[in-house]
Enzyme design. Structure first.
Site: not given
Ligand SMILES: NC(=O)c1ccc[n+]([C@@H]2O[C@H](COP(=O)([O-])OP(=O)(O)OC[C@H]3O[C@@H](n4cnc5c(N)ncnc54)[C@H](O)[C@@H]3O)[C@@H](O)[C@H]2O)c1
Length: 326
Positions: A13, A16, A155, A180
């Site tokens: 949480i 994203v 996009r 991606h």
């Molecule tokens: N696919 C897409 O188009 C797209 C776009 C944007 C971001 N993303 C990806 O989404 C992911 C999340 O990005 P974000 O900006 O929200 O990151 P963030 O760092 O804000 O949030 C990640 C969360 O994961 C939690 N976490 C870490 N290890 C964990 C575990 N073992 N169990 C449960 N929770 C855990 C963290 O505490 C944190 O709250 C990234 O991998 C990012 O690259 C993908």
């Protein structure tokens, strides 16, 4: 009354996960939303904050924080985990080590408590992580879906719209396929505007719009995420809404066509990897993969992208199988 409760979980949480939770709650996509994060206190704070917003919406979604195992009864788990120390990098592939380790930690735990629903995965590098979820979860292929090139395809439609007089992107059928990441390609040969093939549309409207610079449009779509990332350090609202959209398509059995990273059965000449292709999403998760007849150049680009994903999958499996064997 035979009540069907729509249960959606989110693991991770952060930026994203929060955007996805907001879209789920405010669009009334689930009756119950379960939030889980390794930082359970922060997740509890987020859940309570969302609960505060419900009365002002048309939704009655009940939001609660749960430990990972508390997601077992969900219909869908949206995956947005990453190491919190994630540093801006020039390639999503650089994130693999950290997110693969998290995947190897959480998926077996969810398997053990009997999660049988659908996974929708945003975590990067999305195609490789999606494949690992498939491999580790024991779930059928159609239950594991990566957001893949869904956002990139939106996009592409928007960039194309900008150079053809602002046609509503929803009236354009255009998809980015492949990884991606930097190796994705636009499937230009399949693009239609209002059902008319793009080449014909371009010919008919040449006096108004001139030639369409396909390379520029494609590049802008491919790199748009980085343009956002460079400025604000993350992207969240597009992908958060995308995750919610997948959840809605599954729960409503909408059979919506979208790009998604899904396990291949040879539809594009590739096997045993997840990669972005157009799919139909409904109650069963992936209902169908739509098989584009790519032209030679596009198929070459797609194959190169697939090989890149496969090499990273191989490397990750070797690393983890080796350390498990020791
Ligand atoms: N696919 C897409 O188009 C797209 C776009 C944007 C971001 N993303 C990806 O989404 C992911 C999340 O990005 P974000 O900006 O929200 O990151 P963030 O760092 O804000 O949030 C990640 C969360 O994961 C939690 N976490 C870490 N290890 C964990 C575990 N073992 N169990 C449960 N929770 C855990 C963290 O505490 C944190 O709250 C990234 O991998 C990012 O690259 C993908």
């Amino acid at each position: 009354m035979n009540e069907t409760v729509r249960r959606v979980g989110i693991v991770g949480i952060g930026n994203v996960g929060k955007a996805a939770a907001s879209a789920i709650v405010h669009n009334n996509i689930a009756d119950e939303l379960y939030i889980s994060d390794i930082d359970s206190e922060r997740a509890k704070g987020e859940a309570w904050d969302f609960a505060d917003s419900i009365e002002l919406t048309s939704s009655r979604t009940r939001v609660s924080e749960v430990p990972l195992e508390g997601l077992a009864a969900c219909d869908i788990i949206l995956v947005a985990v990453t190491e919190r120390s994630e540093i801006p990098s020039s390639s999503r592939l650089e994130l693999l080590k950290g997110t693969a380790a998290i995947t190897y930690d959480i998926v077996p735990k969810l398997r053990k408590v009997g999660f049988k629903g659908k996974y929708v995965i945003a975590t990067n590098p999305c195609d490789i992580i999606t494949y690992l979820f498939y491999r580790l979860s024991g779930l059928p292929k159609n239950h594991v879906i990566g957001t893949g090139t869904a956002l990139d395809s939106m996009r592409l439609r928007r960039q194309l719209s900008n150079v053809i007089g602002g046609v509503d992107p929803r009236s354009i059928n255009a998809f980015m396929v492949g990884e991606h990441g930097d190796s994705q390609i636009a499937a230009w040969s399949q693009v239609t505007v209002g059902g008319q093939p793009l080449d014909q549309f371009e010919e008919d409207n040449f006096d108004e719009f001139g030639p369409i610079d396909r390379d520029q449009v494609e590049d802008a779509a491919r790199h748009f995420g980085w343009e956002i990332h460079k400025r604000k350090g993350n992207t969240q609202f597009g992908i958060g809404n995308e995750l919610a959209f997948f959840a809605k398509s599954i729960l409503n059995d909408a059979r919506t066509v979208t790009a998604a990273s899904v396990i291949q059965n040879g539809e594009y000449g590739q096997h045993d990897l997840a990669i972005g292709v157009p799919t139909i999403i409904g109650r069963n998760g992936v209902e169908k993969i739509i098989r584009f007849r790519l032209n030679e150049k596009e198929q070459e680009g797609f194959n190169a992208s697939a090989e890149l994903i496969k090499s990273y999958i191989k490397q990750t499996l070797e690393e983890h199988e080796e350390s498990a064997a020791k």
